[in-house]
Scaffold this motif. Structure first.
Motif, PDB file in Angstrom:
ATOM      1  N   GLY A  83       0.806  -1.211   0.000  1.00 16.43           N
ATOM      2  CA  GLY A  83       0.000   0.000   0.000  1.00 16.43           C
ATOM      3  C   GLY A  83       0.838   1.260   0.000  1.00 16.43           C
ATOM      4  N   ARG A  84       1.911   1.270   0.779  1.00 17.79           N
ATOM      5  CA  ARG A  84       2.786   2.429   0.812  1.00 17.79           C
ATOM      6  C   ARG A  84       3.508   2.623  -0.513  1.00 17.79           C
ATOM      7  NH1 ARG A  84       6.447   2.749   6.118  1.00 17.79           N
ATOM      8  NH2 ARG A  84       6.929   4.707   5.044  1.00 17.79           N
ATOM      9  N   GLU A  85       3.906   1.510  -1.135  1.00 16.13           N
ATOM     10  CA  GLU A  85       4.594   1.619  -2.423  1.00 16.13           C
ATOM     11  C   GLU A  85       3.642   2.111  -3.508  1.00 16.13           C
ATOM     12  OE1 GLU A  85       7.969  -1.906  -1.855  1.00 16.13           O
ATOM     13  OE2 GLU A  85       5.987  -2.363  -2.684  1.00 16.13           O
ATOM     14  N   GLN A  86       2.389   1.659  -3.480  1.00 16.29           N
ATOM     15  CA  GLN A  86       1.416   2.146  -4.459  1.00 16.29           C
ATOM     16  C   GLN A  86       1.139   3.636  -4.278  1.00 16.29           C
ATOM     17  OE1 GLN A  86      -2.058  -0.297  -4.191  1.00 16.29           O
ATOM     18  NE2 GLN A  86      -1.003  -2.173  -4.830  1.00 16.29           N
ATOM     19  N   ALA A  87       1.049   4.078  -3.020  1.00 16.58           N
ATOM     20  CA  ALA A  87       0.842   5.510  -2.769  1.00 16.58           C
ATOM     21  C   ALA A  87       2.054   6.316  -3.219  1.00 16.58           C
ATOM     22  CB  ALA A  87       0.574   5.739  -1.287  1.00 16.58           C
TER      23      ALA A  87
END
Length: 426
Positions: free
Chosen positions: A221-225
């Motif tokens: 999720g952090r990488e997608q954001a």
């Protein structure tokens, strides 16, 4: 092919290099010199008349260029010869209809690579459980990540050896791809069962025995954001640029960060594909898949000015999802892994595999009510079940009926043939 039940096997193994900043700078110089050598060869080819476009004349031209231009001299002589060989092979592939004609390589779009054609120049040694050392021409001794046993030292002989390597630069850094040749026993026929596989998006792989293989998102999720933030930042900086203005270093840095996250996602996807296909190849003797024309499936729905398409945005999203699953690569991995184990991969025609009822054989257009649910429309059957499982059973049924696709005269045709047990790869 070797004697005494042995066969020659050639494969590649890729490992991460641990370069110092100075070594990485020299590697970048060699890679840009190799790209420039390719572009000079292409310009020379276009200027020369047809009767003078020979390998000997091209070899003389690149030797002269390395003497006249100092920045080309950083490229090792054997690597320059590899560029020449690759360029001529590109034209042969074009003439045989396997690819388009070669063209100039751009600085930021082309992959940066350097060849090491001779394996004896590498002088590979293992110095630690996790690290090995390799000699790179005009670079010196460099560490690389040791993740696979290689035929070096006392394990190397005429049949088991490293024949060369290629240095590859991607958004995650420099890597070395070894070309390995081994002699291995011919595999006995695989005694595993038969299975059909239906590929999809919601369920990536569904087997005819009810087994499914899935995966989550390739980025956290952090990488997608983070990826979304970088893409928006790049769009803003690109929007404020003037027409014809060179791309700023800041925007190039943003592009590099985006490429790094996408490369990380691709690595994770490839890792999942390798592990999944290895498990399937170990378990089953015959794997049956659909003969999909993926290039036609991912064509744009934009249409023309006279006949504009419909649902263009939805079709674009579907095309991205299909490309992200890399169905063709899954089939390629299964093909060689099954052959190494004595199994076989078979392709069958794709039409109606998702609309036919695997219980009674009745085919109707509206049988697949949703993405996951199949309901037979026959009044005498009414079978209901998972749509991917139903399609996988139909795929296996086509093989058992003898409707396998056999290449003939450059195209695939359907032939009804007697089923035979898989034999060892030859």
């Amino acid at each position: 092919m070797g004697d005494h039940g042995l066969e020659k096997r050639q494969f590649g193994h890729r490992a991460r290099l641990a370069l110092t900043p100075a070594e990485a700078l020299r590697m970048d110089g060699q890679a840009h010199a190799a790209r420039t050598m390719w572009n000079l060869l292409h310009a020379w080819w276009q200027m020369m008349p047809k009767e003078k476009r020979t390998l000997a004349n091209a070899d003389a031209a690149i030797r002269q260029a390395r003497r006249d231009l100092d920045f080309l001299a950083v490229l090792p002589a054997q690597a320059a010869q590899a560029v020449l060989k690759t360029y001529f092979q590109a034209w042969k592939n074009c003439w045989d209809g396997r690819s388009g004609p070669p063209n100039f390589k751009a600085r930021f779009r082309a992959a940066t690579t350097v060849d090491v054609p001779q394996g004896r120049d590498l002088n590979i040694t293992r110095v630690h459980r996790r690290w090995g050392m390799v000699n790179l021409p005009k670079i010196g001794r460099v560490r690389f990540r040791w993740t696979k046993g290689l035929p070096v030292g006392k394990h190397a002989d005429t049949g088991n050896r490293i024949t060369g390597a290629r240095l590859v630069n991607d958004p995650l850094g420099w890597h070395i791809a070894f070309r390995v040749q081994t002699l291995e026993p011919r595999p006995a026929p695989h005694q595993g069962p038969e299975t059909g596989i239906d590929v999809g998006i919601t369920v990536p792989l569904a087997l005819s025995d009810g087994e499914t293989y899935g995966h989550g998102a390739w980025l956290t999720g952090r990488e997608q954001a983070r990826l979304l933030d970088l893409e928006q930042r790049a769009a803003r900086r690109r929007k404020h640029g003037r027409p014809g203005e060179r791309t700023s270093r800041r925007l190039h840095h943003t592009y590099d960060q985006i490429a790094g996250l996408r490369a990380k996602a691709k690595r994770r996807a490839l890792d999942w594909q390798h592990k999944t296909t290895t498990k399937i190849a170990d378990m089953y003797g015959t794997v049956v898949v659909e003969a999909l024309t993926i290039a036609n499936m991912v064509k744009s729905a934009k249409g023309t000015a006279d006949l504009p398409g419909r649902n263009v945005a939805q079709k674009s999203g579907l095309n991205r999802s299909i490309g992200g699953e890399a169905w063709g690569r899954t089939v390629t991995l299964l093909t060689y892994k099954l052959a190494r184990r004595g199994g076989a991969l078979v392709k069958v025609p794709a039409p109606n595999t998702s609309r036919r009822c695997s219980a009674c054989g009745f085919t109707a257009p509206g049988s697949r009510e949703t993405q996951a649910l199949f309901v037979c429309k026959s009044p005498d059957c009414g079978w209901t079940g998972n749509a991917d499982y139903n399609a996988a059973r139909n795929i296996l049924h086509l093989y058992r009926m003898g409707l396998a696709l056999i290449p003939a005269a450059g195209r695939a045709v359907v032939r009804r043939a007697k089923r035979v047990k898989p034999v060892a790869a030859r």
